[in-house]
Structure formats: C-alpha cells, structure tokens
Design an enzyme around this catalytic site. Sequence first.
Site, short mmCIF file in Angstrom:
data_model
loop_
_atom_site.label_atom_id
_atom_site.label_comp_id
_atom_site.label_asym_id
_atom_site.label_seq_id
_atom_site.Cartn_x
_atom_site.Cartn_y
_atom_site.Cartn_z
N GLN A 155 0.82 -1.21 0.00
CA GLN A 155 0.00 0.00 0.00
C GLN A 155 0.86 1.28 0.00
O GLN A 155 2.02 1.26 0.37
CB GLN A 155 -0.93 0.00 1.22
N TRP A 212 4.87 -13.39 -0.71
CA TRP A 212 3.65 -12.64 -0.44
C TRP A 212 3.73 -11.20 -0.94
O TRP A 212 4.75 -10.53 -0.81
CB TRP A 212 3.36 -12.66 1.06
N TRP A 223 -4.73 3.84 7.41
CA TRP A 223 -4.25 2.63 8.07
C TRP A 223 -4.11 2.81 9.57
O TRP A 223 -3.35 3.64 10.04
CB TRP A 223 -2.88 2.26 7.49
N ALA A 251 -2.46 1.03 12.36
CA ALA A 251 -1.35 0.09 12.29
C ALA A 251 -1.64 -1.22 13.01
O ALA A 251 -2.23 -1.24 14.09
CB ALA A 251 -0.09 0.73 12.86
N ASP A 252 -1.20 -2.30 12.41
CA ASP A 252 -1.28 -3.62 13.03
C ASP A 252 0.08 -4.09 13.52
O ASP A 252 0.18 -5.16 14.13
CB ASP A 252 -1.82 -4.65 12.03
N GLU A 272 -7.87 0.20 6.32
CA GLU A 272 -7.65 -1.04 7.04
C GLU A 272 -7.61 -0.89 8.56
O GLU A 272 -7.08 0.10 9.09
CB GLU A 272 -6.30 -1.65 6.63
N GLU A 300 -8.78 -4.78 5.28
CA GLU A 300 -8.70 -5.83 6.28
C GLU A 300 -9.35 -5.31 7.55
O GLU A 300 -9.14 -4.15 7.93
CB GLU A 300 -7.25 -6.21 6.59
N TYR A 327 -6.96 -6.84 13.11
CA TYR A 327 -6.50 -8.14 13.60
C TYR A 327 -6.76 -8.34 15.08
O TYR A 327 -7.02 -9.44 15.54
CB TYR A 327 -4.98 -8.29 13.41
#
Length: 602
Positions: free
Chosen positions: A171, A193, A443, A445-446, A477, A499, A502
């Site tokens: 991204q 990936w 975003w 952040a994850d 996301e 997404e 998480y």
Amino acid sequence: MPHFPMDSPDSVRSLPARRSVLGAMAATAASPTLLGLSSPASAASAAPVAQPRALPGGGDLGPNVIVFDPSTSGIQAKLDEVFRQQESAQFGTGRYALLFKPGTYNGLNAQLGFYTSIAGLGLSPDDTAINGDVTVDAGWFNGNATQNFWRSAENLALTPVSGTNRWAVAQAAPFRRMHVRGGLNLAPTGYGWASGGYIADSRIDGSVGPYSQQQWYTRDSSVGGWANAVWNMVFSGVQGAPAQSFPNPPYTTLDTTPVSREKPFLYLNGSEYRVFLPERRTNARGTTWGSGTPRGTSLPLTQFYVARPGVAAATLNAALTQGLHLLLTPGIYHLDQPIQVDRAGTVVLGLGYATLIPDNGVTALRTADVDGVRLAGFLIDAGPVNSSTLLEVGPTGASASHSANPTTVQDVFIRIGGAGAGKATTSMVINSRHTIIDHTWVWRADHGTGVGWETNRADYGIRVNGDDVLATGLFVEHFNKYDVQWYGQRGRTIFFQNEKAYDAPNQAAIQNGSVKGYAAYKVADSVTTHEGWGLGSYCYYNVDPTIVQHNGFAAPNTPGVKFHDLLVVSLGGQGQYEHVVNETGAPTSGTSTVPSTVVSYP
C-alpha cells in the site's frame, strides 16, 4: 497484511503470514491589512510599528530533495546510499525525493526504500529516460513484500536491463505517469507474499505480471498485457486491460473512469521550477501524455511557499492567507493548529512523503467548501493525543456544487500508530460535494510501536458526508469500528481493499448492537443511490480466531444502491464471515482462504 499467493512459476503457498507479518517574492501582493499597516487616519498619531514581512515564494528545495542531471557524477553511488539508509527504515524519520532533470541516464538501478520518491522533471515521462531500472524488492523482509509501503515512482521512462522492471510494493506506493519500455513484474524475487497496489496514467509496453499480488487497481493507462489474477484485479480506463470476467478469473474492468484529474507534479521549464496542474477529464481512458504535452495549466514555484520541516503551522497558514500555495519538502512537520485551506484552487503538494503530525489533538488539515483544491503527496501521522479528525475536506454541512472543478485528494495517506502511539476518532472526513479521492491508504497500524486495541484506538477510517463523491483506489484497514461510512448520495467507489482489525480481543469488542462486527464498508440507510465496483474485505482475527463477522459490506437494500464484484476472505480461518453483503453471499469457512464472492447486488 497477510498474504496467500496463488500459483507462481515455481511454487504454491497456502500458509498465512501476518504483516508484523528562490527567495523571490510572491506573485500576489499582500494587502495592507495582511502586512499589519495602520490606516492613513491613524498613521499620523501612531508610533511607528514593526511591520511583518510578506513571506517569500519559491526558494531552495532543501537537503533531502536530490536533483540529478545527465552530467552528474556518482549518481548510482548516491542512489545506493539513500537506499541503504531507507531499505528497512519502516518507521524511521528519513524522507527523500530523488529528482531527475530531462535527459538520458544510462546503467542505473534505483532501488527504493521507505519514504523515497523518484520522479522525472519533464512535462512528459519520455522527457526523462533511464536505461535501467527503478526497483522495489523485498530482500529486507525475507522475500515478503506485504510491508513495502510509502514509496513512489513518477514521470519517468524506463528501459529495463532485463526487459522487465520489478515493482513489488504494497500500500501507499503509487506508480504514476510512468512509461516502461518493457514489462512490469509486481512480485518480489521468489514470488513471495505481496498485497496490492496502484498504477495510474502509465504506459507499460510489455505485459504486467502481478503473480502473487492479492489485489491491484490500474487507472487511465495502457498495458501490453496482463498475466494473471489472484482475488481482485480492477481496471478503469485502461487500454489493453483484460475483459470483465469476475470471479473467474477475478477481473473487474470498466471501459472508462467517470471523472479523473491527475496529480499535480513538479517540472522544469528551462531552469525554472513550475508545478503542472492536469485538467479534469470525464469518461477518461488511456494516459494524459500519449499525444505529447498533457493538457492543463502550471504555476511558477514563486507562487508556492516552500516549507521546511520545523516551520510553524501559523507560518504555513500565513502563507496561505497571503495567497501562496504550499510545497512541503521532505521531512516531518509538527502542527499545533490545523493547516487551513480557504482559497479556491489552492495546491498543497508534498515531496518525499512529507509527514504532518498533529499535536495536542488538533486536526492536521482542513479545507473550506471551495472549488479546485488539490491535496497531494503527503502522509498524516496521528499524534498521541486523540484527534477527533485528521483531515477534513469541507466544513460540516458543505453543499456547494464543485462538479466543474472538484477538490482532489491524491496520494494522501493516513497512519494511526506504528511509528508511535497515535489516536484519532475519524481519520478522513469528506464533506465537500464532488470530491475525488484518488488513491489513499488510511491505516490503523497492526504492527510497529504503539499498537494495541486501545493503544492506537481509531474507530472510523473514512466518513463521506458529501454528495457525488468518487473514490478511485480506496485502501482502508484495521479500524476498531467501521472502516468506511458513506452518508452522501450518488457516491461511487472503484476498487476498495480492506482488512478488518486483527487485534480485536473477543467477539464482544466488535459487537455492533445485535450485529456481529462492523462492516468494512457501510452505506447509510438514508442513501438511495450509490455504486461500487471491485471491493474486497479480509479478516484475520488472530487474537481470537473464533470471532464471526456478519458481513463485509452493509447497505440499504434498494435498487439505486448497487455493487459489482464483491469478495470476502477469511485468511487461514482466523475468524469468519457469515455473508458478503447484507444477507447475501455464502459464508467463509475452514482454513483454505478461498474468497466468497458476489457478482452483482442487489
């Protein structure tokens, strides 16, 4: 973003991988009031007063804008030096713009790391030719390209050494106004990936090979071919694009883009820097520069306040009030008040991922409800004190029509957490009608620093209140609640990647009343007309894999609200969806990471 590549030339992989896995005066003179002058009636009796000087337009671009011409010695060594510093500096403070004057350059390989932009300084990409490559690969992350964020290539012609240029990005990594005299490989070495990206106003003479890329959006371009698709490949206005065939193969193809206006860019007119402002196009197809000089207008750099990191927000606002535009040179800018854009036609253009950090909970940037504002090329990074919003286009209740001259938001990226704890209730709010959001990544952040369900709390990604808004290339996301909320009428989205967060600790944490989870993309019940093409949502509830998400998309069930080519995916069985949109679409199940799709809704 975790990623599950499909067949590659040498392997098929199925296990999840989480992301954690100058000095000239302004052309417009300031008024006596702005300069602090007293009126003639009072001047005779008043003591002399120190008068603020008008801020200058133009100037030096600063140490982190590195300009080359064909006679420059040591170009490759400088490129390599910047890359060594930036290759793995995902949350570092370095910011660079590498600019090439028109001409021909031989034998270069410009590898791009984080917060690095490379661009030509001609009016057409073909004015600046590199016999060599502009490369993004993923050696720094063991062949995994899912974190290759925040870098860009613009306005260059490439003749790749091997015949194919590698651009393995994720991204916030736009590829704009590029001419590749050969092919383009979007996967990392080893076909590991890769999670998605964006091409616009570009010509690739050969074939584009996405290979392991999950999803991709290409707009107003020309390609010599397209090799494959994984889950969601979307095209609008692309000559040579594959035909519509979703879901097998998953190509979503629109013949034209309804409305587009390309991003402003810096160029050289002789020895003078100018900023080119491309014109608006309707039903666009192909590049803007294929027949020579693009259509549009330009502004001399003397009409821009050239900002350096450390400048106060009050100074930026004074420059805007004075009638200047803003050019943000590479670096980090702390703001103790919002940048306020009130004048029609104002340009705020960032170089090298210039980054705005709002302090003490302020909004980073706001615009008035005026025509033709252009916001482009910068990153907003939430501060540790919660901001109610980070970017506002138009005030609440904005209602003026801007159909002939819309505001554009292009390559403006927002981040909450990752570089440090940050919080924001709603990241981007679009109130002005006819706004075009052309490529954004918003975003929460994850991974990185300051990451946790409450640590970098951010309930909403984008809220669209204005009517007639168009989004082309929408990446949003991981928000705690809705990623996108759409309240305006006649909204349209071409390509959406999402997404869900998480890190939800349990089902109760995401419960939306009686509904299991907040949809990734929610169209308000009051909306009667809306349309979307090529939209995808993924879940990876790795903290509690038993979490169930009712659907990825929620909207009023009315004939005027239409969706085309939707999908939801459970990544490795870490959480599941019950439906795709509303009550429609089969549930995901098991650990096979197979999308559930809906071709048309209702």
